[in-house]
Motif scaffolding. Structure first.
Motif, short mmCIF file in Angstrom:
data_model
loop_
_atom_site.label_atom_id
_atom_site.label_comp_id
_atom_site.label_asym_id
_atom_site.label_seq_id
_atom_site.Cartn_x
_atom_site.Cartn_y
_atom_site.Cartn_z
N LEU A 104 38.07 29.16 37.71
CA LEU A 104 36.95 28.52 37.02
C LEU A 104 35.67 28.84 37.78
CD1 LEU A 104 38.48 25.01 36.24
CD2 LEU A 104 38.44 27.06 34.81
N ASP A 105 34.56 29.01 37.05
CA ASP A 105 33.29 29.24 37.74
C ASP A 105 32.29 28.15 37.32
OD1 ASP A 105 32.43 30.00 35.22
OD2 ASP A 105 32.44 32.14 35.66
N ALA A 106 31.12 28.19 37.95
CA ALA A 106 30.12 27.15 37.69
C ALA A 106 29.65 27.10 36.23
CB ALA A 106 28.94 27.32 38.65
N PRO A 107 29.44 28.25 35.55
CA PRO A 107 29.04 28.15 34.14
C PRO A 107 30.08 27.44 33.27
CG PRO A 107 28.58 30.36 34.96
CD PRO A 107 29.33 29.65 36.04
N LEU B 225 26.46 30.91 42.14
CA LEU B 225 25.99 29.96 43.15
C LEU B 225 24.75 29.21 42.66
CD1 LEU B 225 26.74 28.99 45.95
CD2 LEU B 225 25.20 30.69 46.92
N ASN B 226 23.85 29.92 41.98
CA ASN B 226 22.66 29.26 41.46
C ASN B 226 23.03 28.17 40.46
OD1 ASN B 226 21.01 30.93 42.92
ND2 ASN B 226 20.78 32.44 41.27
N ILE B 227 23.98 28.49 39.59
CA ILE B 227 24.39 27.49 38.59
C ILE B 227 25.14 26.35 39.26
CG2 ILE B 227 25.73 27.13 36.46
CD1 ILE B 227 25.09 30.13 35.85
N ALA B 228 25.95 26.67 40.27
CA ALA B 228 26.67 25.62 41.00
C ALA B 228 25.69 24.64 41.65
CB ALA B 228 27.58 26.24 42.06
N GLU B 229 24.60 25.16 42.22
CA GLU B 229 23.61 24.28 42.85
C GLU B 229 22.96 23.36 41.83
OE1 GLU B 229 23.46 23.81 45.86
OE2 GLU B 229 24.09 25.62 46.90
N LYS C 182 30.70 41.99 41.40
CA LYS C 182 31.20 40.74 41.96
C LYS C 182 30.09 40.02 42.73
CE LYS C 182 35.07 39.22 44.75
NZ LYS C 182 36.17 39.71 45.55
N GLU C 183 29.31 40.80 43.50
CA GLU C 183 28.22 40.17 44.24
C GLU C 183 27.21 39.52 43.31
OE1 GLU C 183 26.52 43.08 46.87
OE2 GLU C 183 28.28 42.98 48.18
N GLU C 184 26.88 40.23 42.24
CA GLU C 184 25.92 39.68 41.26
C GLU C 184 26.48 38.41 40.64
OE1 GLU C 184 24.00 41.89 38.02
OE2 GLU C 184 24.49 43.67 39.21
N ILE C 185 27.75 38.49 40.26
CA ILE C 185 28.38 37.34 39.61
C ILE C 185 28.40 36.15 40.57
CG2 ILE C 185 30.59 36.45 38.75
CD1 ILE C 185 31.06 39.18 37.49
N LEU C 186 28.78 36.42 41.83
CA LEU C 186 28.86 35.33 42.79
C LEU C 186 27.49 34.71 43.03
CD1 LEU C 186 31.46 36.59 45.44
CD2 LEU C 186 31.73 34.74 43.78
N SER C 187 26.43 35.54 43.03
CA SER C 187 25.12 34.98 43.29
C SER C 187 24.60 34.21 42.07
CB SER C 187 24.17 36.08 43.78
OG SER C 187 23.01 36.12 43.02
N ASP C 188 24.85 34.72 40.86
CA ASP C 188 24.52 33.95 39.64
C ASP C 188 25.29 32.64 39.65
OD1 ASP C 188 23.12 36.14 38.81
OD2 ASP C 188 24.41 36.63 37.08
#
Lengths: 224, 224
Positions: A97-100, A18-22, A10-16
């Protein structure tokens, strides 16, 4: 233990994420497109609230809606029937929904022809709160029939949002719902949240909310 | 891609979960304890429905409740105030209960002193549907203010449950909710589901639901 494994992933996914969201946020800023992420429980009234909001803003802005749904297309059909561009994201079981996903949906749109994008997230007060989509504004709906204790039970959602819309305010008399107690509870964990009381059914408060949203969009466009 | 990674992990987790759920189910059967998993959206009325149900069953059975909550203890406090044993599971962000959590909660109880265990799952129509907890019966609530289209949007929940309780039936006149259309949609994907119309507020239908539940518990105890 599945617990420990879950947390790492989950931490990895959340950090990936966040990068895409930015990256999504920067690209929207370049094109001066304002994106709003709308979150709520199932049945809180997201689609109807969007329909009322779009009705009042569509003469001022070029609008598209990204609809998240696990399986169906009923909401995007309602949006499209009103003459607004809709992109349907079918998550096939995923509860947020996520950033990707948003990035993929935005790729199908010509940003230079848009001013305003609404995301209607999956009906869920839990996971959508954790995933930044790249939106400029996070808005949640709590509807009166859901009860005034929801902030105690889903605190993350109430603390990450910029705006709380208390919806179905027309049926306040029918339910045991203490509006002032709710606001007090919300402000305790999120003192900066803006709260509007609205009803898509009677239109109460919709004008007020739309005027405020317009001023946010204008400020964003000036600063982009 | 986070997508692919997520799916693999999820399959592993679901298969680990199922093994533990089966073990939980066997252990409950040995002690003739009937466990019911109650699922619904936030604010659909899970806690009040449990309170009304326990009120009617507590002279016949020794009851405990396992309360899932992300952060608070408000629901278990309500249950305990009614004189019923409550175990609070704080999931710290997780949006569903799984079999290992239920197993841990059951370890804190003496099964030989119980007949009936209710699980109040996290308020969420998505993920709880995927996780077998080891319960003998899966029950979901849909409340009238949520709308009759929820079966199109959250089909998995409606298809895995044995019982659908249509709650807040007392405010049917106030909402645009087509009861017959809902039932038709539900039966299309789950022809065996049992449907009850109830209201914790007015007690409408609660007797009926409780009588049916009693007969299920009796049948289970005979066959265990």
């Amino acid at each position: 233990m599945s617990d420990i494994r879950l947390i790492n992933i989950k931490e990895e996914i959340l950090s990936d994420n966040l990068n895409i969201a930015e990256a999504v946020r920067s690209s929207l800023q370049r094109d001066k497109v304002f994106m709003l992420n709308l979150m709520a429980s199932p049945g809180a009234g997201k689609t109807n609230l969007l329909l009322s909001t779009i009705q009042r803003l569509k003469s001022d802005y070029r609008i598209a809606v990204i609809e998240g749904d696990i399986d169906s297309m009923v909401d995007s059909e309602k949006i499209a029937a009103q003459g607004t561009k809709a992109v349907q994201l079918r998550t096939d079981g995923a509860c947020h929904l996520d950033a990707p996903m948003i990035d993929a949906a935005l790729q199908t749109l010509d940003l230079s022809e848009l001013d305003l994008v609404f995301i209607e997230n999956i009906g869920n007060l839990v996971c959508p709160a954790e995933f930044d989509t790249g939106a400029a504004l996070k808005v949640m709906i709590l509807s009166v029939p859901e009860g005034d204790d929801k902030v105690l039970k889903y605190p993350l959602m109430f603390s990450v949002c910029d705006v709380l819309l208390i919806n179905k305010i027309d049926c306040l008399h029918y339910f045991d719902f203490d509006k002032e107690l709710l606001k007090e509870r919300v402000w305790r964990i999120n003192p900066d949240i803006k709260i509007f009381e609205v009803s898509s059914k009677t239109s109460e408060g919709i004008e007020n909310w739309c005027n405020w949203l317009k001023s946010e969009v204008e400020a964003y466009r000036k600063n982009s």
